[in-house]
Design a protein around this motif. Structure first.
Motif, PDB file in Angstrom:
ATOM      1  N   LYS A   7       0.858  -1.196   0.000  1.00 11.04           N
ATOM      2  CA  LYS A   7       0.000   0.000   0.000  1.00 11.04           C
ATOM      3  C   LYS A   7       0.891   1.241   0.000  1.00 11.04           C
ATOM      4  O   LYS A   7       1.842   1.320   0.790  1.00 11.04           O
ATOM      5  CB  LYS A   7      -0.931  -0.018   1.204  1.00 11.04           C
ATOM      6  N   GLY A 151      -7.893   7.814   6.052  1.00 11.28           N
ATOM      7  CA  GLY A 151      -6.857   6.803   6.251  1.00 11.28           C
ATOM      8  C   GLY A 151      -7.288   5.408   5.803  1.00 11.28           C
ATOM      9  O   GLY A 151      -6.588   4.423   6.027  1.00 11.28           O
ATOM     10  N   ASP A 154      -5.399   2.000   4.082  1.00 10.38           N
ATOM     11  CA  ASP A 154      -4.741   0.939   4.858  1.00 10.38           C
ATOM     12  C   ASP A 154      -5.709  -0.233   5.052  1.00 10.38           C
ATOM     13  O   ASP A 154      -5.324  -1.404   4.964  1.00 10.38           O
ATOM     14  CB  ASP A 154      -4.344   1.430   6.265  1.00 10.38           C
ATOM     15  N   LYS A 209      -0.910   8.421  13.341  1.00 12.98           N
ATOM     16  CA  LYS A 209      -1.500   8.411  11.991  1.00 12.98           C
ATOM     17  C   LYS A 209      -0.911   7.311  11.102  1.00 12.98           C
ATOM     18  O   LYS A 209      -1.379   7.091  10.010  1.00 12.98           O
ATOM     19  CB  LYS A 209      -1.238   9.762  11.313  1.00 12.98           C
TER      20      LYS A 209
HETATM   21 MG    MG Z   1      -2.615   6.934   5.909  1.00  9.69          MG
END
Ligand code: MG
Ligand code: ASP
Length: 387
Positions: A7, A151, A154, A209
């Protein structure tokens, strides 16, 4: 050799030059004999600017339309990365979340993955192609485009790693692993070679994060070998593993955009019904002495001002502009000096404490937002640097 899921985060894909470098890295993995699935984020700050455009039009963007809009960020990256890989002479195909079989519930903007049907990915891999998947998005069982929360790429990567039974998953970003504190706040954080899933999950839930919390839940449940690494270097990175690290405190994390709403126990039903109707999620809730306190991350509330107006109408007590500093570790309850020293530091600095909580794995203290960075530095010095 088996399947590898990689990723790449948005800051590693923010320019065409960087996309070319990532293309080479993905091709290198294939040349090592792996079947490669690359999950990507939107380029640079694209998601923020798309969100900004919607907010220019209205304070409360429609949730469905917002997903339609935000999902284009990752679509831009998959097509460009696929072109970059093909121009290196390697076959590749880009797929959206929906084409990749990421099926979610209907909670727009914060959807949860219910099922992954990765047949198209498997077919493309069998044909020898590198598969580039748009992170952060899926399709609901009502055939609507959904996104997985900030986010969320992920989470796409780990969900795919589980569904494809991947050998391992590598999360590449502009940092070379997981640190004992945010390097923008603390000058000498230590890079962790290993960290446990549980500790990493607590770090993610409390402001770190580097990896998304939902992603870690997949990784832990499906026992996926997971690495956090730098996109453009060959340094070791951090291995997220199930082995326990015997060490009091491994990291200090923080959050700055917290809102607390306090209701009587009788009113808490009314409030919870409101939250359910409006698809607003809280982060934590506790009840003490007949009062219920609910904690929200204001960044996750799209119609924030409207929400505050409603809370005022209800007549509930609320506190804005709070933050929380968390120390993540192991068996913390067996060491009362941690809390004692933490409170002592706050007292010496004349920083008020709204509340605190200690469990086996974390100790966190709620303080005014403006003191958060300073307290992170002080706690890092006391509990990590000087032990
Ligand atoms: Mg991220
Ligand atoms: N592009 C989305 C975000 O900025 C998802 C991600 O990067 O993981 O939050």
């Amino acid at each position: 050799m088996g399947i590898v899921v990689q990723k790449y985060g948005g800051s590693s894909l923010s320019t065409i030059e960087k996309i070319k470098k990532v293309a080479q890295r993905v091709v290198d993995a294939k040349n090592r004999g792996h079947s490669v699935v690359a999950v990507v984020s939107a380029m640079g700050k694209t998601t923020d600017s798309l969100l900004g455009m919607a907010k220019e039009l209205t304070d409360s963007p429609d949730h469905r339309e917002l997903d339609m809009l935000l999902s284009i960020g990752e679509r831009q990256t998959i097509s460009l990365l696929s072109m970059a890989i093909k121009s290196l002479g390697v076959p590749a195909i880009s797929l959206t979340g929906s084409q990749s079989g990421i099926i979610t519930n209907t909670a727009h903007n914060q959807a949860k993955i219910l099922e992954v049907r990765p047949y198209r990915i498997e077919d493309a891999l069998a044909e020898g192609k590198i598969v580039i998947v748009a992170g952060f998005q899926g399709v609901s069982y009502l055939k609507e485009i959904t996104t997985l929360g900030r986010g969320g790429s992920d989470t796409t990567a780990l969900a795919l790693a589980a569904a494809l039974n991947a050998m391992y998953c590598e999360i590449f970003s502009d940092v070379d692993g997981v640190y004992s504190a945010d390097p923008r706040v603390v000058s000498l954080p230590a890079k962790l070679d290993e960290v446990s899933f549980d500790q990493m999950l607590e770090m993610a839930e409390n402001g770190a994060k580097v990896l998304a919390a939902d992603a870690l839940r997949f990784a832990k449940y499906y026992k996926i070998k997971l690495y956090s690494k730098h996109s453009f270097t060959t340094t070791e990175g951090t291995f997220i593993t199930d082995e326990t690290i015997v060490r009091d405190i491994v990291a200090v994390t923080s959050e700055k955009d917290l809102l607390f709403v306090t209701t009587t126990q009788e009113d808490s039903d009314k409030f919870n019904l409101y939250l359910m109707e409006h698809n607003i999620f809280y982060r934590e809730l506790w009840c003490n002495d007949g009062k219920t306190t609910t904690l929200f991350d204001t960044k996750n509330i799209h119609q924030y001002q409207h929400f505050i107006d409603e809370i005022k109408k209800f007549g509930f007590e609320y506190h804005e502009n709070h933050g929380r500093v968390s120390m993540i570790g192991n068996q913390l309850y067996s060491n009362p000096s941690i809390l004692m020293n933490a409170l002592h530091i706050l007292k010496t600095e004349s920083i008020p404490c709204f509340g605190y909580h200690l469990s086996h794995i974390k100790c966190n203290l709620v303080i005014p937002k403006e003191h958060v960075d300073r307290v992170v530095q002080l706690f890092h010095q006391k509990f990590i640097e000087s032990v």
